[in-house]
Design a protein around this motif. Structure first.
Motif, PDB file in Angstrom:
ATOM      1  N   ALA A 248      52.673  34.859  -3.242  1.00  0.00           N
ATOM      2  CA  ALA A 248      53.250  36.000  -2.521  1.00  0.00           C
ATOM      3  C   ALA A 248      53.151  35.794  -1.013  1.00  0.00           C
ATOM      4  O   ALA A 248      52.216  35.162  -0.509  1.00  0.00           O
ATOM      5  N   ASP A 249      54.120  36.347  -0.297  1.00  0.00           N
ATOM      6  CA  ASP A 249      54.159  36.209   1.153  1.00  0.00           C
ATOM      7  C   ASP A 249      53.772  37.487   1.892  1.00  0.00           C
ATOM      8  O   ASP A 249      53.583  37.458   3.105  1.00  0.00           O
ATOM      9  N   VAL A 250      53.717  38.586   1.164  1.00  0.00           N
ATOM     10  CA  VAL A 250      53.503  39.855   1.852  1.00  0.00           C
ATOM     11  C   VAL A 250      52.916  40.838   0.848  1.00  0.00           C
ATOM     12  O   VAL A 250      53.101  40.700  -0.364  1.00  0.00           O
ATOM     13  N   TRP A 251      52.219  41.853   1.346  1.00  0.00           N
ATOM     14  CA  TRP A 251      51.723  42.906   0.462  1.00  0.00           C
ATOM     15  C   TRP A 251      52.847  43.867   0.148  1.00  0.00           C
ATOM     16  O   TRP A 251      53.682  44.182   1.004  1.00  0.00           O
ATOM     17  N   ARG A 252      52.851  44.341  -1.074  1.00  0.00           N
ATOM     18  CA  ARG A 252      53.911  45.225  -1.539  1.00  0.00           C
ATOM     19  C   ARG A 252      53.346  46.096  -2.645  1.00  0.00           C
ATOM     20  O   ARG A 252      52.304  45.798  -3.201  1.00  0.00           O
ATOM     21  N   GLN A 284      49.744  36.621   3.742  1.00  0.00           N
ATOM     22  CA  GLN A 284      50.120  38.006   3.410  1.00  0.00           C
ATOM     23  C   GLN A 284      49.585  38.967   4.465  1.00  0.00           C
ATOM     24  O   GLN A 284      50.276  39.900   4.869  1.00  0.00           O
ATOM     25  N   TRP A 285      48.358  38.725   4.889  1.00  0.00           N
ATOM     26  CA  TRP A 285      47.769  39.565   5.936  1.00  0.00           C
ATOM     27  C   TRP A 285      48.633  39.516   7.190  1.00  0.00           C
ATOM     28  O   TRP A 285      48.986  40.550   7.762  1.00  0.00           O
ATOM     29  N   ALA A 286      49.007  38.305   7.621  1.00  0.00           N
ATOM     30  CA  ALA A 286      49.723  38.155   8.899  1.00  0.00           C
ATOM     31  C   ALA A 286      51.068  38.885   8.854  1.00  0.00           C
ATOM     32  O   ALA A 286      51.415  39.633   9.767  1.00  0.00           O
ATOM     33  N   ARG A 287      51.809  38.685   7.794  1.00  0.00           N
ATOM     34  CA  ARG A 287      53.129  39.331   7.759  1.00  0.00           C
ATOM     35  C   ARG A 287      52.998  40.834   7.566  1.00  0.00           C
ATOM     36  O   ARG A 287      53.738  41.610   8.160  1.00  0.00           O
ATOM     37  N   SER A 288      52.051  41.243   6.743  1.00  0.00           N
ATOM     38  CA  SER A 288      51.904  42.677   6.477  1.00  0.00           C
ATOM     39  C   SER A 288      51.394  43.417   7.698  1.00  0.00           C
ATOM     40  O   SER A 288      51.813  44.545   7.966  1.00  0.00           O
ATOM     41  N   VAL A 289      50.489  42.797   8.451  1.00  0.00           N
ATOM     42  CA  VAL A 289      49.971  43.455   9.651  1.00  0.00           C
ATOM     43  C   VAL A 289      51.057  43.492  10.725  1.00  0.00           C
ATOM     44  O   VAL A 289      51.207  44.468  11.447  1.00  0.00           O
ATOM     45  N   GLU A 290      51.854  42.441  10.792  1.00  0.00           N
ATOM     46  CA  GLU A 290      52.928  42.429  11.786  1.00  0.00           C
ATOM     47  C   GLU A 290      54.004  43.453  11.467  1.00  0.00           C
ATOM     48  O   GLU A 290      54.523  44.120  12.359  1.00  0.00           O
ATOM     49  N   ARG A 291      54.360  43.600  10.200  1.00  0.00           N
ATOM     50  CA  ARG A 291      55.587  44.302   9.840  1.00  0.00           C
ATOM     51  C   ARG A 291      55.402  45.545   8.987  1.00  0.00           C
ATOM     52  O   ARG A 291      56.355  46.290   8.781  1.00  0.00           O
ATOM     53  N   ARG A 292      54.255  45.735   8.406  1.00  0.00           N
ATOM     54  CA  ARG A 292      54.079  46.833   7.453  1.00  0.00           C
ATOM     55  C   ARG A 292      52.810  47.642   7.726  1.00  0.00           C
ATOM     56  O   ARG A 292      52.211  48.177   6.787  1.00  0.00           O
ATOM     57  N   THR A 293      52.381  47.655   8.974  1.00  0.00           N
ATOM     58  CA  THR A 293      51.132  48.326   9.318  1.00  0.00           C
ATOM     59  C   THR A 293      51.368  49.227  10.521  1.00  0.00           C
ATOM     60  O   THR A 293      52.065  48.845  11.453  1.00  0.00           O
ATOM     61  N   TYR A 294      50.786  50.394  10.480  1.00  0.00           N
ATOM     62  CA  TYR A 294      50.947  51.354  11.573  1.00  0.00           C
ATOM     63  C   TYR A 294      50.006  51.041  12.727  1.00  0.00           C
ATOM     64  O   TYR A 294      49.018  50.319  12.558  1.00  0.00           O
ATOM     65  N   LEU A 295      50.296  51.644  13.857  1.00  0.00           N
ATOM     66  CA  LEU A 295      49.464  51.474  15.042  1.00  0.00           C
ATOM     67  C   LEU A 295      48.010  51.833  14.762  1.00  0.00           C
ATOM     68  O   LEU A 295      47.089  51.251  15.326  1.00  0.00           O
ATOM     69  N   HIS A 303      55.414  57.667   0.187  1.00  0.00           N
ATOM     70  CA  HIS A 303      54.717  58.571  -0.714  1.00  0.00           C
ATOM     71  C   HIS A 303      55.034  58.231  -2.167  1.00  0.00           C
ATOM     72  O   HIS A 303      54.183  58.366  -3.038  1.00  0.00           O
ATOM     73  N   GLN A 304      56.273  57.837  -2.425  1.00  0.00           N
ATOM     74  CA  GLN A 304      56.744  57.678  -3.799  1.00  0.00           C
ATOM     75  C   GLN A 304      55.766  56.895  -4.676  1.00  0.00           C
ATOM     76  O   GLN A 304      55.419  57.313  -5.759  1.00  0.00           O
ATOM     77  N   ASP A 305      55.338  55.746  -4.182  1.00  0.00           N
ATOM     78  CA  ASP A 305      54.441  54.906  -4.975  1.00  0.00           C
ATOM     79  C   ASP A 305      53.149  54.641  -4.212  1.00  0.00           C
ATOM     80  O   ASP A 305      52.431  53.717  -4.554  1.00  0.00           O
ATOM     81  N   GLU A 306      52.860  55.454  -3.202  1.00  0.00           N
ATOM     82  CA  GLU A 306      51.686  55.252  -2.352  1.00  0.00           C
ATOM     83  C   GLU A 306      51.647  53.817  -1.843  1.00  0.00           C
ATOM     84  O   GLU A 306      50.586  53.204  -1.762  1.00  0.00           O
ATOM     85  N   GLY A 307      52.850  53.305  -1.515  1.00  0.00           N
ATOM     86  CA  GLY A 307      52.949  51.872  -1.321  1.00  0.00           C
ATOM     87  C   GLY A 307      53.468  51.414   0.033  1.00  0.00           C
ATOM     88  O   GLY A 307      53.927  52.198   0.862  1.00  0.00           O
TER      89      GLY A 307
END
Lengths: 647, 647
Positions: A248-252, A284-295, A303-307
């Protein structure tokens, strides 16, 4: 060299770096010390009272008495809340030696232990009269998830008091049961909610049982092949069963699941020297922190899947940012920090601790945020102190939830905060040379004592951080041999300076700042981190934040709350003037803002068709205060935003 | 005056205004004519084939044969898909008289009718051997919802062929059963999914049965008192059981439920002269359209509950905008248009028809969008032609869904499109005076024939709308007495002109444009609507669209798709230059855009902390084409956005 007390810590990975034991740093109040004290004084009993009241503790008694039936209260995973609280109590006792905490712990353990079956199986929802059979619903049943939390509680206990303990015995039998049922010769299943992996891996370390590590490895490797039965309308990505961890390349999917799994995968990778698996989690950490993480460090856009959402999908209002995902993110980053020594992991730990974990509990430790959005559109409703609240309604901290994973997760994290504050490199590692090096990763006033080759490095830390950026470190005791000291300069701290004995003051870049040696008792080192309020612009790919700016102060994300606006001004009328630098104010900032008129009422067309917005035309300008995000919603229902429009 | 053929229409409300019958307007191809033809040629059989293949039709056979059991395929509401297709077939036959359509209809009805119980109860999921008992799950069972769709199908049939029809008899018995079970002396329940209200009200009108209207009224009044058992973790607002209809200020919760309920409430209000109830729905419409509706007319901001969000919560990427909510919105607005005569309702009908309803079906009528987001972040996955797809994954139209409400909803709406195109005021009403007035609310080339006092007003409409804005209306036949004619000038059509015989050309403001009388056969009236592409700025309170602009052309919302970008340019690099007016291009527009470099890769901090975005620095500028939103995703997987960043 004996390291017994130093090993009272959640992660004891092989490798050059090791964390401090929770008792190796004594806090003098301060930001974390106060939270920790409230945790011990109020939160533990609060959680116990709710779990007693709702019958979650009595579920164990019913199993022991053989009186189980279809009417069991609580969700299928309610046992895990008991275990997380046990873990919190174990850390607290391990840190303080408080006999009252130990007594509480033992009382709960007695009830838990009585419910264990002869073969080691322990669960109050499955496998007993009137209940579904064991492991009949791996997708949603959470049995192995619960066991994983049991093992984590036992890890705390074995490190605090040793293996001769009732909970440790219970956990050992439960782990053995899991290995029999799901080992290489057993059923090939996995649990819909990861957690057993991280529990098994660490218990394997704590009890020196490689079988447990091997079982964790099996669970990690089995995942990602689509073997779990679907839950509702959610696909296999929901529980990370879509792609093997190493590919995997990213958290999902569900954020807490993704992060607990990642933590377990790092443990397995380190113990088995599986560099490919470790690199996968780092990627996965690097891409998720760059693109899928809030300030705030918050994770979970939906909310739908807490995801997690797609890359750059970071809506502030519907940010889920579950408190438990913050806890899990700290677990992952801490493991990667030990594994790699890279400062970015410590930076994210700090960001998440201050802006997610510390945001959840109310000042009295008896109410919590479950979701941590970055914008509140409508004032939160009042919460009744005796109500079991829906889990993700924003705006008001609630005493308990129908799914109440967050309070106990906060409790165990605060009780073990010291474990994430510093680490030791025993030599030949990070800092070059063979001398041990102690690194301060987080800052809080107190007394630190690190056992290293040749003795002890004892430090006194004086600081009002994060309210103030000066961190004064006094060397109290040094070991017989050479020892190094490093201080973290956070990524936001451009212009930080380090003052050393006889060395004057130099600017230090973000990263690890090495204190020139040799260290001597009595040396005083001062790190000055610039904590003046600063503007933080969103990445332009974060569509939901276009045309806005946030304000941060040191490690704290700030927020604008409606209760701080002048009378008659609505939050949606405010535009921050980025040309006027924010000024310090209490723990937050004062920003210059213009107030723009609200558009006219509807002409019966959708909201996007009423004409150009244009620039603000009002010349009204006011200074409005911002508060630390972790303190928002303390003054009654309000609306709030972290990113404030500039256009 | 006989109005038999004119009454073949979904809504036949008492009051001064009435719609045309579906056969009173014959389309010459054109935008809606082509969709309607594809609907009849392909979609009907496509739906039948899927429902046969999945066993949803055979569920009726099993009830008739007494072979029901726990293994029933399909969701609990799958009967309703059969009924919606029957409704579509009934409109098609009523409009065209096609005997093949009638034969298909009768074959399906025979299977449905055979499953009806002696007391009128008809449902394949509940109330038979091996199935849960009748009305044991009002919150989620959808029994009354299914019955409501049965009644709507019967409404179409009774108006097309009269009451002597097998389906009409089935529906009458089912409605009688509902009145017995849930009447004033029966159980006080309501259905978790509104729909029975609108079905009962209209069947009451069609069969002149005030008992049905009264039952609809009871269901509307009973709602909003929190009597429905909760579903999962959703509160009572999910199914509008939080606040009584007459007290609510805005639509909330599940969008389709909210809108079906609103449609039924208007019917009840009109039939019972309940101005308070009618005003409540008008108030809800106004606030919801202003604050909770997308530029496309789409409604539903959240995936979690398929529901409305808070005011101004309109994320483009996570827009749900379910196709069925578009259908339901048209139902509500059409009813309010007849009840009030206000043009805003016709404006929203047009916006929603072109940009939601027409967006769903693929050109071949054999695949559909379920959700209609305004931004696609990742290219849609390929859809296998034989797969039952998850319902709300964006980016690719799918042949069928696990929850497959949208295909049959599109089918029944397209088959009855003419019913929403024009209305007649029989005098003493809208236009003043006692003469009847015919109003064209939507534009399409074809022949219109409206029966009015004194004869017929027949019109020939020539237009390439919406590709072109010229609408030429030729008066073919006039009644013996005076008659008025009005044309809708859409709210976006500032600068529209009207040319009348001997009267030259005058500018007409948005609203209803009256053609000066008296009308004579042979008169030619031309309305010129400006359809040059135009910029549409978002309301500044829609946070998720700040710093962006959309482009519309006539009634069409346009979209930028990644497949139209130059090689090597990503959608997230494009900034639209609002200082260069968009130019017409095919059915869409050419816009001037700058291409900005993507930010550097991650430094391990969350996406909002990497530094100021600043203005675009690239001087590259390219012209990029936009396509009508309803045609997006026709050229393979792509990313897409309606609102394009300007900063």
């Amino acid at each position: 060299m004996t390291l017994t007390s130093s090993r009272v810590r959640p992660v004891d990975a092989p490798g050059p770096r090791r964390g401090l034991g929770v008792g190796d740093l004594t806090l003098d109040g301060g930001f974390w010390g106060r939270l920790q004290e409230t945790n011990a004084r109020a939160t533990f009993q609060h959680c116990l009272d709710w779990m007693e009241r709702l019958g979650w503790l009595a579920n164990f008694d019913r199993v022991a008495a053989g009186t189980t039936g279809p009417d069991r209260p609580g969700w299928q995973f309610s046992d895990s809340e008991v275990y997380k609280l046990l873990e919190a109590l174990a850390w607290e006792h391990g840190r303080t030696g408080d006999p009252a905490v130990d007594a509480t712990f033992r009382k709960v353990v007695d009830r838990v232990a009585a419910a264990q079956d002869d073969d080691g199986y322990l669960n109050t929802c499955f496998g007993h009269p009137g209940r579904p059979g064991r492991y009949t619903d791996l997708s949603s049943g959470h049995e192995l998830y619960c066991t994983g939390h049991l093992l984590q509680a036992a890890v705390a206990r074995v490190r605090a008091v040793g293996p001769d303990d009732r909970l440790v015995e219970v956990a050992r039998r439960a782990a053995d049961h899991v290995c029999r049922e799901f080992g290489a010769d057993g059923a090939p299943g996995i649990c819909g909610h990861p957690e057993i992996e991280v529990g098994l891996a660490e218990l394997g370390r704590a009890l020196d049982e490689p079988r447990y590590t091997e079982q964790a490895r099996l669970f990690v490797e089995r995942r990602g092949h689509g073997t779990l039965a679907p839950v509702a309308l959610l696909g296999p990505a929901y529980f990370q069963d879509d792609v093997p961890v190493r590919h995997a390349d990213v958290w999902r999917g569900h954020a807490v699941r993704a992060l607990y799994l990642a933590a377990g995968a790092v443990d397995v990778a380190v113990d088995t020297h599986d560099d490919d698996l470790r690199a996968a989690v780092e990627r996965q950490w690097a891409r998720s922190v760059e693109r899928r993480t809030y300030l705030t460090g918050g994770m979970g856009s939906r909310h739908q899947d807490e995801g997690f959402g797609d890359d750059w999908e970071l809506p502030p209002d519907r940010a889920y940012c579950e408190t438990c995902a913050g806890v899990a993110s700290v677990m992952v980053s801490w493991r990667l920090l030990l594994a790699t020594g890279e400062v970015r992991y410590a930076d994210l730990v700090e960001r998440t601790l201050f802006n997610v974990v510390a945001t959840s509990p109310r000042a009295d430790g008896r109410a919590f945020f479950y979701a941590n959005p970055l914008q509140q559109r409508e004032p939160g409703a009042d919460v009744l102190p005796d109500a079991v609240n829906p889990r993700a309604e924003g705006g008001v901290r609630a005493p308990w939830f129908d799914v109440s994973c967050c309070p106990t997760n906060v409790a165990r994290t605060l009780a073990s905060w010291q474990a994430y504050a510093a680490f030791v490199d025993d030599g030949g590692g990070t800092a070059g040379g063979d001398a041990p090096v102690v690194t301060l990763a987080q800052y809080a006033a107190g007394d630190l004592r690190a056992e290293v080759a040749g003795g002890v490095l004892a430090l006194r830390v004086d600081t009002a951080y994060p309210a103030d950026g000066a961190v004064r470190v006094t060397v109290v005791e040094v070991p017989a041999g050479p020892v190094g000291l490093r201080l973290r300069v956070p990524h936001w701290a451009a212009g930080a300076t380090l003052s050393v004995p006889g060395g004057g003051t130099t600017t230090v870049a973000p990263g690890w700042a090495e204190v020139p040696g040799p260290l001597r008792a009595g040396d005083v080192v001062t790190l000055d981190l610039p904590v003046a309020p600063r503007l933080t612009w969103p990445d332009p790919r974060v569509d939901a934040q276009r045309g806005t700016v946030a304000v941060e102060r040191g490690p704290l994300v700030l927020a604008l709350e409606s209760v701080d606006l002048p009378d008659g001004v609505a939050l949606e009328q405010v535009r921050l003037d980025p040309d006027v630098a924010p000024r310090a104010h209490d723990d937050g900032a004062l920003v210059r803002a213009r107030v723009v008129p609200l558009p006219e009422g509807s002409d019966g067309t959708p909201p996007s068709a009423t004409g150009p917005a244009g620039p603000a035309t009002s010349s009204d300008a006011v200074d409005v205060p911002l508060v630390p995000y972790h303190r928002w919603a303390e003054r009654g229902p309000s609306t709030m935003r972290v990113f404030v429009p500039t256009v």
